[in-house]
Each structure stands twice: as C-alpha cells, then as structure tokens.
Write a protein that holds these residues in place. Sequence first.
Motif, PDB file in Angstrom:
ATOM      1  N   ASP A 176     -17.242  -1.466  -7.517  1.00 46.64           N
ATOM      2  CA  ASP A 176     -16.030  -1.887  -6.805  1.00 46.64           C
ATOM      3  C   ASP A 176     -15.990  -3.384  -6.556  1.00 46.64           C
ATOM      4  O   ASP A 176     -14.937  -3.931  -6.196  1.00 46.64           O
ATOM      5  CB  ASP A 176     -15.929  -1.149  -5.454  1.00 46.64           C
ATOM      6  N   THR A 177     -17.128  -4.074  -6.739  1.00 44.45           N
ATOM      7  CA  THR A 177     -17.149  -5.519  -6.483  1.00 44.45           C
ATOM      8  C   THR A 177     -16.675  -6.310  -7.690  1.00 44.45           C
ATOM      9  O   THR A 177     -16.419  -7.511  -7.585  1.00 44.45           O
ATOM     10  CB  THR A 177     -18.575  -5.976  -6.120  1.00 44.45           C
ATOM     11  N   ALA A 178     -16.599  -5.684  -8.843  1.00 45.29           N
ATOM     12  CA  ALA A 178     -16.147  -6.385 -10.047  1.00 45.29           C
ATOM     13  C   ALA A 178     -14.647  -6.649  -9.972  1.00 45.29           C
ATOM     14  O   ALA A 178     -13.903  -5.966  -9.253  1.00 45.29           O
ATOM     15  CB  ALA A 178     -16.459  -5.559 -11.288  1.00 45.29           C
ATOM     16  N   VAL A 179     -14.197  -7.659 -10.700  1.00 43.48           N
ATOM     17  CA  VAL A 179     -12.771  -8.008 -10.742  1.00 43.48           C
ATOM     18  C   VAL A 179     -12.300  -7.938 -12.191  1.00 43.48           C
ATOM     19  O   VAL A 179     -12.706  -8.768 -13.018  1.00 43.48           O
ATOM     20  CB  VAL A 179     -12.525  -9.419 -10.175  1.00 43.48           C
ATOM     21  N   PRO A 180     -11.451  -6.954 -12.518  1.00 47.58           N
ATOM     22  CA  PRO A 180     -11.035  -5.820 -11.676  1.00 47.58           C
ATOM     23  C   PRO A 180     -12.176  -4.819 -11.522  1.00 47.58           C
ATOM     24  O   PRO A 180     -13.153  -4.865 -12.278  1.00 47.58           O
ATOM     25  CB  PRO A 180      -9.873  -5.219 -12.481  1.00 47.58           C
ATOM     26  N   PRO A 181     -12.055  -3.892 -10.562  1.00 42.40           N
ATOM     27  CA  PRO A 181     -13.131  -2.914 -10.338  1.00 42.40           C
ATOM     28  C   PRO A 181     -13.406  -2.078 -11.600  1.00 42.40           C
ATOM     29  O   PRO A 181     -12.500  -1.789 -12.382  1.00 42.40           O
ATOM     30  CB  PRO A 181     -12.578  -2.037  -9.202  1.00 42.40           C
ATOM     31  N   VAL A 182     -14.669  -1.696 -11.777  1.00 46.28           N
ATOM     32  CA  VAL A 182     -15.074  -0.887 -12.932  1.00 46.28           C
ATOM     33  C   VAL A 182     -15.244   0.558 -12.469  1.00 46.28           C
ATOM     34  O   VAL A 182     -16.041   0.829 -11.560  1.00 46.28           O
ATOM     35  CB  VAL A 182     -16.392  -1.408 -13.529  1.00 46.28           C
ATOM     36  N   PRO A 183     -14.523   1.489 -13.080  1.00 43.77           N
ATOM     37  CA  PRO A 183     -14.728   2.899 -12.751  1.00 43.77           C
ATOM     38  C   PRO A 183     -15.955   3.436 -13.484  1.00 43.77           C
ATOM     39  O   PRO A 183     -16.578   2.727 -14.268  1.00 43.77           O
ATOM     40  CB  PRO A 183     -13.452   3.561 -13.266  1.00 43.77           C
ATOM     41  N   ASP A 184     -16.284   4.671 -13.295  1.00 44.94           N
ATOM     42  CA  ASP A 184     -17.372   5.290 -14.046  1.00 44.94           C
ATOM     43  C   ASP A 184     -16.907   5.492 -15.497  1.00 44.94           C
ATOM     44  O   ASP A 184     -15.947   6.225 -15.754  1.00 44.94           O
ATOM     45  CB  ASP A 184     -17.741   6.648 -13.430  1.00 44.94           C
ATOM     46  N   LEU A 185     -17.577   4.821 -16.433  1.00 42.04           N
ATOM     47  CA  LEU A 185     -17.214   4.879 -17.850  1.00 42.04           C
ATOM     48  C   LEU A 185     -18.427   5.272 -18.678  1.00 42.04           C
ATOM     49  O   LEU A 185     -19.514   4.713 -18.497  1.00 42.04           O
ATOM     50  CB  LEU A 185     -16.692   3.513 -18.328  1.00 42.04           C
ATOM     51  N   ARG A 186     -18.225   6.223 -19.573  1.00 42.37           N
ATOM     52  CA  ARG A 186     -19.325   6.702 -20.410  1.00 42.37           C
ATOM     53  C   ARG A 186     -18.793   6.877 -21.836  1.00 42.37           C
ATOM     54  O   ARG A 186     -17.839   7.610 -22.067  1.00 42.37           O
ATOM     55  CB  ARG A 186     -19.884   8.019 -19.866  1.00 42.37           C
TER      56      ARG A 186
END
Length: 509
Positions: free
Chosen positions: A115-125
């Motif tokens: 959530d701190t990334a810009v934009p936020p990173v969701p769970d990606l696999r």
Amino acid sequence: MTARGVWSVDPRTGERREEVAAEATAQDVDAAVRAAHAARGSLADRAVRAAFLRTAAASLAGAEASLVEAADAETALGRIRLTGELARTCHQLRAFADLVDEGSFLDVIIDRPDDTAVPPVPDLRRYRVPLGVVAVYAASNFPFAFSVPGGDTASALAAGCPVVVKAHPDHPATSERVAAVLRGAAAAHGLPEGVIGLLHGFDAGVELVRHPLVAAAGFTGSVRGGRALFDAAAARPAPIPFHGELGSLNPVLVTRAAAGERAEEIGAGLAASMTLGTGQFCVKPGLVLVPDGASGDGLVAALAGQVSRAAPGVMLDRRMSDAFVAGVAERAALPGVGVPVPAEADAERRVSPGFLTVPAARLTAAGPHDLLLEECFGPVTVVARYRGEDEADAVLSRLPGNLTATVHLSAGEAAGEGAAADVLARLTRIAGRVLVDGWPTGVAVALAQHHGGPYPASTSTSTSVGGTALERWTRPVAYQTTPPALLPPELRDGNPLGLPRRVDGRWER
C-alpha cells in the motif's frame, strides 16, 4: 481437397519406393486438430510430460537402425549423418524433459500487496500457461531434428501443447515411422494418440494453419512457403503466432589481418562448412567477404583446392537439384563473376560443390548482382573480394536478416586491437548468432543457443533451437487478489511445487 497418394521417393534414382499414405482432406485436418485439442488436459501434469519425453527419446534410440535406414532411403543423407542427427533429436527430447522438471520456464513472479507504493500494488501472481494446439511444419533437410520428433515438436510438448505435424513430402515414410514411435511412447504414459497428429499434403498444410483450434505454428523451410503460411496465420479472424525459420545467407567477414595470418586454414574451414551435407544446411555460409590482394588470393586458392577435391553428393530431391543448378548458372552469368570451381550436376543426379567470386564493389548498390545476396540452397558460396573496410561495411549494410554472421580475426584483433568490436556490433544488427573464428554449420542444443534472426531469417524474435524455444508455446497470465484456495499450485504461498520463483523482486529457489 482431393485425396491423392503420398509416395516415398528414392532421391538417388528418382524412383518411387512405396505409397505411404493419402494426402489429408479438410475432414482429416479437422479430425487431427480436434483430437489434439481434446488431448490438452492429458499434458497438464509436468511429471507425466517429462516422463513421456524421456520415453520418446529412449524409444527413438531403440529404433535407430530401422529409422536411419528409412531416412537414408528417402533423403540420401547417409547413415553416419543420420545416426548423429537421431542422437541429437533424442538429446533434445531429454533436455526439454529436464527443463520441464526444473520449472523455470513457467517464469513464476509474485508481488505481494504494497500500500506504500505509488500507485499501490495489489497481490499479483504471474506465470506462463500453454497456448494450445501447435502446428509444426517439418523441414526437408533434417528428417529427425527438424521434423516430426524435432525441436518444434519437443518444445511444444514440453510446454504442454499437443502437436499436429505437417510432414515433409521428401520423407513421408520416415515421418510415419517416427510418429508411430512417439505415439507408442505417449500410450506408455496413458496419453491419448491425439497428442501427436500427422498430416500429408500441401493443401493440408494450408488448412492446418487456418484451423480455428490451432493456437500457434512452427515452420522451417523456404522464404516463399514460410511467408505464405505466415500471411495466412496473420489473416485469420484471430491471428496466431507463427514462428518461421525461412532463409539465410549467413555472411562471413575475413579481416585483412586474419587472411594474412592463416589464409590456408580459413580456406579449408570454409570449404568444409559450405560442402557439409551437400550444402543443405540452413546455416551454410553463402557469402564470404575476403580482402583483395595476396592474403586473399591465398585464401581463395586454399578454398579452390579443397572444394575441387570434395566428393559430389545427392540432394534431397530432383526439384532442389534442378533449382541449385539453375541458380548457380544464373549467378555465374552476371558480369564480373568468376567461377574458380564450377558447381555442376552429373548424369547420376549428383551435384559437385563449387564457388563464385565477385568484386565486392558490385554488391554495394542495388542492381542485378543483388541475386548474389540471396540464398542458393546447395553446395555453393560467393566470395566477394573487398578493397577496403568501407567497401566491406557497405556490403554488410545491405544484407537482410540472417541466422548467423561470422568474423575471422587475427590474434591481435581477437585480443582487442583495431576495430574488431565495431565489426561485432555491425554483425549483431543483422544476425541472431554471431561467431568469431568459427563456422556456422553445427547448432549446439544448449540453453544459451539462439537459432533465429531478423527477417527473413525468422518471422519472430524467438529461437527454434535450445531450451528457450519452449517459450514460443506459452503465454503469461497474472492473477490479482485471488483467494489462495483458487490459485494454481504454482502460485501459492509456500511454493508447494518447489519451483524457481521471483517474489517481491528477489529470486526464491
């Protein structure tokens, strides 16, 4: 399509040997593709796939005597050459089995939520999945390694894709025998016969690439044939990837210093490479830039001596032999072209190797001599004599894409003296494999190998030889915020399958 008989022909005599099969009808093509499509699920288990590939290799090796005999009768390539080619084919199958077991081809990448990334990173696999049914178009000059059991078939099966092969008309009996061996190996692991389909006939090849259930295609052959199929693949309502290996001149540049240092050695090496397999290798050196002057004269003399002593050979079929003789004659008739050793055909259907010479200046601008910059399939090469490096560069700048490009350097140049690095950079722009002080014939089956190049060498950026050939038959898919119970095992936390994975940017093994 009207079904006609498919005959095995002896290239040494031109006589029919046996009727092998019937040309496939549109209904036959549809049935083969649908059977392959239905077999996709049977290849889902990686352990089964790997075991199948190893059994296929063992079964082919066990049938070596009969398969080599059949292939020699249809290709005249000789038992020694064909025995080595079959061993290479078995090695390919085992190598792909090892890759399937190891699993890095799945390219598993996991990014956990941030959530701190810009934009936020969701769970990606993310990982790679098989494309589906692969159409394979067999080559004439390698009845094993680039045919029914060859690299396209082996890599597609390794990726989890059933295969339908369009057999080459030059070796239909060999194709049928090999397909039977592969199907036997499949049955030993409970796999349906549909994982390996085999079709005969020109019309069948066109129908195959247009079939809506075919997901990708691999081709090795001529520019004309490959481009027609490539265009058909692109013109479909849903275009598919077409990985075609077409034509290649495989240029060689001999620097002035190298020619002065080892002219005889280079001339002898060139002769061996251009005559190997009666010149019927896709990586045969077809254009050689040699310096004008005494050092170049010595190289050409050594080449002439070796080529003139080389034994004549039988080409794969009468059509290729006739095209070779006509192509050499057309090139030899161009102004300024010399014929130190003529390439000719005798009354027994054998062709003798030869080579042509031409001032490189004739090739620096568009004109009738552009014919010398096109591949002539068979045991012939063109030696272009350049007066200075600028003239050699001008010729190289006009070449289309190639499978290989080679430079021969002096000891000093190989140690970094002069402009050798600049030469390598120029060759890199026009070829998929760049060689230094070697010859392009002989393509090692290795993970780092690349057998492809800018068009017309190939229609994609992929390789048809080596471990990464498997990537052609997969596509990436990413799962976002997917509940753990619904994820494929390859993407689950804890790495239950023990796969190489990159998690949050770091490799995990």
